[in-house]
Every structure is written in structure tokens, then in C-alpha cells.
Design an enzyme around this catalytic site. Structure first.
Site, short mmCIF file in Angstrom:
data_model
loop_
_atom_site.label_atom_id
_atom_site.label_comp_id
_atom_site.label_asym_id
_atom_site.label_seq_id
_atom_site.Cartn_x
_atom_site.Cartn_y
_atom_site.Cartn_z
N HIS A 191 0.81 -1.34 0.08
CA HIS A 191 -0.02 -0.14 0.05
C HIS A 191 0.86 1.27 0.01
CE1 HIS A 191 1.14 0.18 4.18
NE2 HIS A 191 0.59 1.38 4.47
C1 UD1 Z 1 -2.00 5.97 5.26
C2 UD1 Z 1 -0.63 6.74 5.97
C3 UD1 Z 1 0.43 5.33 5.88
C4 UD1 Z 1 -0.30 4.17 6.67
C5 UD1 Z 1 -1.38 3.74 5.94
C6 UD1 Z 1 -2.06 2.46 6.96
C7 UD1 Z 1 -0.21 8.99 5.24
C8 UD1 Z 1 0.28 9.90 4.70
N1 UD1 Z 1 -0.10 7.60 5.09
O1 UD1 Z 1 -1.78 5.61 3.76
O2 UD1 Z 1 1.29 5.84 6.60
O3 UD1 Z 1 1.05 3.31 6.35
O4 UD1 Z 1 -2.32 4.95 6.12
O5 UD1 Z 1 -3.13 1.90 5.96
O6 UD1 Z 1 -0.97 9.38 6.40
N2 UD1 Z 1 -8.80 5.10 0.47
C9 UD1 Z 1 -10.13 4.58 0.39
N3 UD1 Z 1 -10.92 4.15 1.56
C10 UD1 Z 1 -10.26 4.52 2.75
C11 UD1 Z 1 -9.11 5.05 2.75
C12 UD1 Z 1 -8.49 5.13 1.67
O7 UD1 Z 1 -10.52 4.18 -0.70
O8 UD1 Z 1 -10.94 4.23 3.86
C13 UD1 Z 1 -7.93 5.29 -0.76
C14 UD1 Z 1 -8.32 6.80 -1.19
O9 UD1 Z 1 -8.32 6.65 -2.82
C15 UD1 Z 1 -6.99 7.76 -0.67
C16 UD1 Z 1 -6.10 6.51 -0.69
O10 UD1 Z 1 -6.72 5.17 -0.29
O11 UD1 Z 1 -6.97 8.80 -1.70
C17 UD1 Z 1 -5.00 6.70 0.23
O12 UD1 Z 1 -5.39 6.92 1.29
P1 UD1 Z 1 -4.56 7.68 2.68
O13 UD1 Z 1 -5.11 7.67 3.71
O14 UD1 Z 1 -4.23 9.21 2.11
O15 UD1 Z 1 -2.99 7.08 2.72
P2 UD1 Z 1 -2.82 5.39 2.99
O16 UD1 Z 1 -2.10 5.08 1.53
O17 UD1 Z 1 -4.04 4.83 3.48
N1 UDP Z 2 -4.12 -5.37 8.58
C1 UDP Z 2 -5.65 -5.67 8.71
N2 UDP Z 2 -6.21 -6.10 7.55
C2 UDP Z 2 -5.47 -5.89 6.33
C3 UDP Z 2 -4.29 -5.31 6.28
C4 UDP Z 2 -3.57 -5.14 7.46
O1 UDP Z 2 -6.07 -5.89 9.83
O2 UDP Z 2 -6.23 -6.19 5.47
C5 UDP Z 2 -3.41 -4.83 10.06
C6 UDP Z 2 -2.20 -5.54 10.07
O3 UDP Z 2 -2.32 -6.62 10.81
C7 UDP Z 2 -1.23 -4.50 10.87
C8 UDP Z 2 -1.91 -3.11 10.56
O4 UDP Z 2 -3.20 -3.37 9.88
O5 UDP Z 2 -1.58 -4.61 12.25
C9 UDP Z 2 -1.09 -2.43 9.40
O6 UDP Z 2 -1.76 -1.63 8.84
P1 UDP Z 2 -1.27 -1.09 7.41
O7 UDP Z 2 -0.53 -2.17 6.52
O8 UDP Z 2 -2.15 -0.25 6.75
O9 UDP Z 2 -0.25 0.15 7.58
P2 UDP Z 2 1.33 0.48 8.27
O10 UDP Z 2 1.60 -0.50 9.45
O11 UDP Z 2 2.29 0.29 6.98
O12 UDP Z 2 1.46 1.85 8.84
#
Ligand code: UD1
Ligand code: UDP
Length: 380
Positions: free
Chosen positions: A218
């Protein structure tokens, strides 16, 4: 003692469970936790599922900021958090990790002189192209209580000029650093038996324990760069076809969107139609833990999943050029493969012979959340 907790992204919701549990266990008479969900993650599978499944307290506020460019998203959060701070007048503001929700909480609280508690402080990738690196450095430097989860995190803070033995009263100018371990280790211990009892994902997806590879992806550097995304998926496709591996991929919504937009049409078609590649929507935490516990190997660019691989003694291929969790690579339990097709395949072959590396205790003893609340309640 009033604690204002800021959460927003999936891993923060999960992490906050450890602290809320510690408060309920011992300090419910002393600590009033008010929870603000920024709304950064909002799909039911990225947010609501965790509250329901893990029995987390519902947020008192949801700012519903949703997705957007960094400036817009962070700015909306700051506006909302500032208003909540004005109403709630907390003793501390608690932030987790390194997302935009973390930084927004830090900026709002710092200007209003609310002491900031940063859980997962000190982690560094030394790559300022990452939005998370900016978020974590800035958040650490306005915090009053810093809780690095690892020795490396602690050392990073000292290298940035933080003093190791400050004395109370702690302030933003005289912050305290405490090594208590990692709240995610607390969570994985606490929920591992629950997952074994309650999750039915292996049965639902007809997966044999030990006979599949679990993969997640992601990071914006991987999902938004066509060359990197194609390189990673062509490695995964080869694993399934050339090496007969079964692959399970719970997809972040961002990844699902970008696969359709950026993968070469032939590769997209192949990935979507290969029976050995099982693409799933994001799964619940208990399902994720069960998938991790029984995977033969884990491939990921997630910070949380890298560490959970280690907690469950699984080898891990990290789809990044560097990691904040350097100790798992040093222990030989994980390899950095970047978005390099050959390195991913090499890593798969190396780890599929035997389990490699050692798994010493690096993340505390499962009591990190309790120690954090002990320290905060002692301070008032
Ligand atoms: C964010 C965090 C990242 C973290 C991740 C955990 C920042 C800059 N990044 O990244 O550090 O590892 O969360 O998962 O804060 N979207 C949906 N539904 C949702 C949420 C997001 O469709 O409920 C899609 C949207 O298109 C959005 C994209 O995902 O633009 C990115 O979401 P965003 O929260 O900006 O960043 P993450 O990649 O989730
Ligand atoms: N996780 C989850 N379901 C998923 C993917 C991840 O519950 O489909 C959990 C995972 O076990 C971990 C946390 O989400 O505890 C990690 O989040 P993510 O990978 O979104 O972000 P990061 O840790 O890189 O910020």
C-alpha cells in the site's frame, strides 16, 4: 487525567486498542480517554470493522476529513482537532505513528501548549521522500513524552539531540523518553489466541496452514509508480505460475485502484485470472493475524505487517529499499527486496528452503501500553 487520543488510519485504530485496554484494566477511575477519529480511513473494512471486532471504545468525535491531497487533508484535521482541544481541554494529546493524522494532532496540540505523547517515536527511514518520515520527525520534535518501540528508535532520538536522562516535570522543551516496548507486540500477544478461536478465514478461503504466501502492498512509492507496481506484480505472478505458490493478498483500497490504472493490461489480466492468486478486500485484524500465523512466508511494504511477521516467527520479504524496523533485517528474519523482481524471487527461493534468521525478543514483553499509562498517571 484527561487524554485526547487521535486516530485516523487503520494501524492507529488497532494500536489504540492496546492503550484503551490498559486504561480499562487498571485506571478507568483515573483516566478519561476522549477519542478523536480524523476520518482519514473511512471504508467499513478500513475502520468500523476494527471497532466492532476488537471491542474498541467508539470515537467521541469523527472529523470525517476523508481522502485528499496532503495539504488539504492535514489542514482539515488540524482545524477539527483544534476545536476539539478547545472544548475538551485535555491534559495530554496522544498520537500514534507517522500518518497525516499524527502530524495534524501534533501541530494542533503544540500550538495550544497541550503536552503531546508520541507512541512509536524515534523511527526513521532516513528517506525524506516518504510523507511518513516528515510526519514522524516533526511530531517527535514537539512531543513531551516519547515512547520509542525499539532500541534503534531510542538511539535515533539521541542522535537528533534528545537528552537521555531528563528529569520531570517534562515539557516540550524538556521531553522524557521511555523505552517500554511496542504496543503492537502487546496486541499480537493479546489477540493471537482470540484469532485462532474466532477467525474462520482459512476455512472461508480454503487455505491449508503453511501452504500459502501472504502479501500486502500500500505504500504510495509502490502503488503510484507504474514501474515499481508492475515489477512487484510480475514477481508475484511468477511466484504463482513458475513456482506454484498460492498467494493471498488483502488489498488496500489504494492498491486496488492503482492496479487497474497502472498495471500493464496483460499483467493485470493474468493477476486477476490466476486461480493461485487470491485477491481479497481488506480483512479484519483477527483474520489478518490468523493469515499471518499460518503463512509460509509474508511479502509486504507495511510497517505493521513486517513486524507481525516477526512476532509470529515468519520470514518476510520487504518491498522497500529501507525499513524503520532494521532489527528484523539484522536478525536475518527479513530481507529488503525493494520493488525488484529478481530480488523478490531470490528472497522467495532462499526462504522457501528453510526458515532463516533468529527471532529474539526485540519489542518488549507485551506490557508496553500498561507501562505508558503508568508513566502518564504518575506524572500528574
Ligand atoms: C496512510 C498513511 C500510511 C499508513 C497507511 C495505513 C499517510 C500519509 N499515510 O496511507 O503511513 O501506512 O495509511 O494503511 O498518512 N482510501 C479508500 N478508503 C479508505 C481510505 C483510503 O478508498 O477508507 C483510498 C483513497 O483513494 C485514498 C487512498 O486510499 O486517496 C490513500 O489513503 P490515505 O489515507 O491518504 O493514505 P494511505 O495510503 O492509506
Ligand atoms: N491489517 C488488517 N487487515 C488488512 C491489512 C492489515 O487488519 O487487510 C492490519 C495489520 O495486521 C497491521 C496493520 O493493519 O496490524 C497494519 O496496517 P497497514 O499495513 O495499513 O499500515 P502500516 O503499518 O504500514 O502503517
Amino acid at each position: 487525567l484527561k487524554l485526547l487520543t487521535i486516530i485516523g488510519a487503520r494501524p492507529q485504530i488497532i494500536k489504540s486498542g492496546a492503550i484503551s485496554r490498559a486504561i480499562q484494566n487498571k485506571y478507568s477511575h483515573l483516566v478519561n480517554e476522549v477519542i478523536v477519529h480524523t476520518g482519514q480511513h473511512y471504508d467499513p473494512q478500513m475502520s468500523a470493522v476494527f471497532f466492532e471486532e476488537l471491542g474498541l471504545p467508539e470515537p467521541d468525535y469523527n472529523l470525517q476529513v476523508g481522502s485528499g491531497k496532503h495539504g488539504v487533508q492535514t489542514a482539515k484535521m488540524i482545524v477539527g482537532i483544534e476545536e476539539v482541544i478547545d472544548v475538551e481541554k485535555p491534559d495530554y494529546l496522544l498520537i500514534y505513528g507517522d500518518t497525516n493524522s499524527t502530524l495534524a494532532g501534533a501541530l494542533a496540540a503544540a500550538k495550544l501548549h497541550v503536552p503531546i505523547v508520541h507512541i512509536e517515536a524515534g523511527l526513521r527511514s532516513f528517506n525524506k521522500q516518504m510523507p511518513e518520515e516528515i510526519n514522524r520527525i516533526l511530531s517527535d520534535h514537539v512531543s513531551t513524552y516519547l515512547f520509542p518501540p525499539t532500541e534503534t528508535g531510542y538511539e535515533n532520538l539521541l542522535n537528533e539531540g534528545f537528552h537521555p536522562d531528563t528529569l520531570p516535570p517534562y515539557t516540550a522543551d524538556n521531553p522524557g523518553i521511555f523505552r517500554v516496548g511496542d504496543v503492537m507486540y502487546d496486541n499480537s500477544l493479546y489477540f493471537s489466541n482470540v484469532a485462532a478461536e474466532r477467525s474462520t478465514i482459512l476455512e472461508r478461503e480454503q487455505l491449508e496452514p503453511g501452504a500459502y504466501v501472504l502479501a500486502t502492498l500500500h505504500r504510495n512509492t509502490n502503488t503510484d509508480d507504474a514501474a515499481r507496481l508492475n515489477a512487484i506484480f510480475s514477481a508475484l505472478q511468477s511466484l504463482a505460475t513458475t513456482y506454484a505458490a498460492k498467494l493471498v493478498m488483502p488489498l488496500h483500497p489504494r492498491t486496488r485502484k492503482q492496479m487497474a490504472a497502472l498495471l500493464e493490461p496483460a499483467l493485470y489480466q493474468a493477476i486477476s485470472s490466476t486461480p493461485a492468486i487470491i485477491l481479497l478486500p481488506p480483512v479484519s485484524f483477527l483474520d489478518m493475524i490468523r493469515l499471518e500465523q499460518h503463512a509460509s512466508l509474508i511479502i509486504t511494504d507495511s510497517g505493521g505487517v513486517q513486524k507481525e511477521a516477526y512476532f509470529f516467527k515468519k520470514n518476510c520479504l520487504i518491498l522497500r529499499a529501507e525499513t524503520e524496523w532494521v532489527e528484523i533485517v539484522a536478525a536475518g528474519a527479513a530481507r529488503l527486496c525493494d520493488a525488484n523482481t529478481e530480488r523478490i524471487l531470490e528472497g522467495f527461493l532462499a526462504y522457501s528452503q528453510t526458515r532463516e534468521g533468529t527471532f529474539p525478543l526485540l519489542y518488549g514483553h507485551g506490557q508496553a501500553a500498561q507501562s505508558i499509562i503508568d508513566i502518564l498517571t504518575r506524572a500528574v
